[in-house]
Design a protein around this motif. Structure first.
Motif, PDB file in Angstrom:
ATOM      1  N   GLY A  12      12.172 -10.937   5.039  1.00  0.00           N
ATOM      2  CA  GLY A  12      11.162 -10.184   5.093  1.00  0.00           C
ATOM      3  C   GLY A  12      11.260  -8.764   5.947  1.00  0.00           C
ATOM      4  O   GLY A  12      10.611  -7.805   5.844  1.00  0.00           O
ATOM      5  N   GLN A  70       7.193  -3.742  -0.310  1.00  0.00           N
ATOM      6  CA  GLN A  70       7.199  -5.054   0.381  1.00  0.00           C
ATOM      7  C   GLN A  70       8.643  -5.426   0.472  1.00  0.00           C
ATOM      8  O   GLN A  70       8.933  -6.088  -0.554  1.00  0.00           O
ATOM      9  N   GLN A  72      11.875  -7.764   0.519  1.00  0.00           N
ATOM     10  CA  GLN A  72      12.115  -9.123   0.284  1.00  0.00           C
ATOM     11  C   GLN A  72      13.676  -8.932   0.279  1.00  0.00           C
ATOM     12  O   GLN A  72      14.293  -9.300  -0.998  1.00  0.00           O
TER      13      GLN A  72
END
Length: 403
Positions: A12, A70, A72
């Motif tokens: 992350g 986001q 990843q």
């Protein structure tokens, strides 16, 4: 002897991985070179997939919570060694991609599906071709295969609608197609260096009318009432970024509604990548009124952002296109990539080239429809590139040689 299994991990944050490990895959040609070494032959081929650039996006809040990008990050390990990685993001929209799928999203949702979130392997806000399947040398085949399979499996397990690898290399497009992904072809305009020693050599390759027009535009631009200056490395000062931030905000608000990058991104860029930046400012009485930002690769100058607080005839052409050509010739770079779109670049010596992406869609029926669309689109793009090239500014013999 059986091959040991490759372990796929999803991270992350880049802080969970060592910078040298990432760059050993992203830019092995430059992973161990200190940033004080400036010759173009010592630079990364692609500055955008380096740990420095991607980390600047993350640390500045340009990607992450609330942005629709986001992280990843996809990583592949063999016997405890990172052999491959990819900048993967979960997307809640299709902004900042430049190879757009808005129509796909609309069609899928009109049919009752949920298109977002989706997965995107890309450099955010950066329409520049480069490797997306980043592999440590010696592990190319197993690393690329592991990343593609891992990304598709991750998309399937998370029940996202689709997976997209944008602005990948032609070689990756071929590999991904062989592995079952759908190829897409788009178009940009690039300037190619035919071994010119100076700008006038480039002009000499153009038709007389185009040559005269470029000279006229450069004269008009230089007459804005000040001076155009270039900065890189230690020449760039914090106040230069303050000025450029104002230009970037103006352009971003007009084009996208909200600028993609935060002010903090440019501060981090100043600390970690100043040597990779070519900043051009139009200054009058010491006060910048316009600016253009380029990134320097080993073989390519990448034009990224432009903005101004005042309008002056042809200043955009001068700062974004002609100054970039000047820099590329002076530093013996092979090409200038001036970003997405813009047929107006053709008259200024930038020829159409194909760019590539790869796509996976989970719904079989929708995937079949998109596949048919992409097949027709590829034929249309190929025809358009051929037609536009024939209308280029170069004398016929020069166009044939560059092709």
């Amino acid at each position: 002897m059986d091959q040991k299994p490759v372990e796929i991990r999803v991270l992350g944050s880049l802080s969970q991985i060592d910078a040298q490990d990432w760059d050993a895959c992203a830019c092995p040609e430059n992973a161990t070179v200190q940033r004080t070494v400036l010759p173009s032959g010592q630079r990364p081929i692609d500055p955008f997939t380096t740990y420095r650039f991607l980390s600047a996006l993350e640390q500045s809040g340009s990607v992450g919570p609330g942005t629709g990008w986001q992280p990843q990050y996809l990583t592949a390990y063999l016997d405890g060694t990172l052999i491959a990685c990819a900048p993967l993001y979960a997307k809640s929209h299709s902004q900042g991609e430049y190879i757009f799928d808005h129509n796909w999203a609309h069609a899928y949702e009109q049919a009752g599906g949920r298109y977002y979130p989706k997965f995107q392997v890309a450099v955010p806000f950066t329409p520049a071709t480069g490797r997306r399947l980043l592999v440590r040398p010696g592990y190319e085949r197993i690393g690329q295969s592991a990343l593609v399979q891992g990304a598709v499996q991750l998309a399937s397990d998370n029940q996202v609608s689709s997976l997209h690898l944008t602005f990948c290399t032609p070689e990756e497009a071929e590999i991904g197609t062989e592995m079952g992904l759908m190829p897409r072809v788009s178009q940009q305009f690039h300037w190619l260096n035919a071994g010119y020693a100076q700008f006038d050599d480039f002009l000499a390759a153009l038709s007389s009318r185009k040559r005269k027009n470029i000279r006229k535009e450069r004269t008009q631009a230089q007459g804005f009432g000040g001076e155009i200056r270039s900065y890189t490395g230690d020449q760039i000062r914090p106040e230069h970024w303050d000025a450029f931030w104002a230009f970037y905000q103006d352009t971003g608000s007009r084009k996208w509604g909200t600028p993609y990058l935060t002010r903090e991104f440019f501060s981090i860029l100043h600390e970690t990548m100043a040597q990779d930046v070519h900043l051009i400012l139009a200054e009058r009485d010491g006060y910048p009124v316009a600016g253009a930002l380029n990134f320097i690769g080993r073989n390519t100058l990448f034009g990224r952002y432009w903005g101004c607080l005042e309008h002056h005839p042809c200043l955009h052409f001068e700062m974004c296109y002609y100054q970039a050509i000047d820099f590329a010739i002076a530093h013996q770079l092979a090409r200038v990539e001036a970003g997405a779109q813009g047929e107006h670049k053709l008259a200024r010596g930038y020829l159409p080239v194909e760019t590539h992406s790869l796509h996976w869609i989970g719904d079989p029926g929708f995937a079949d429809a998109v596949g048919r669309y992409l097949e027709a689109e590829r034929a249309a793009v190929a025809e358009e590139v051929e037609v536009l090239t024939s209308y280029g500014p170069f004398r016929k013999a020069e166009v044939e040689e560059q092709e």
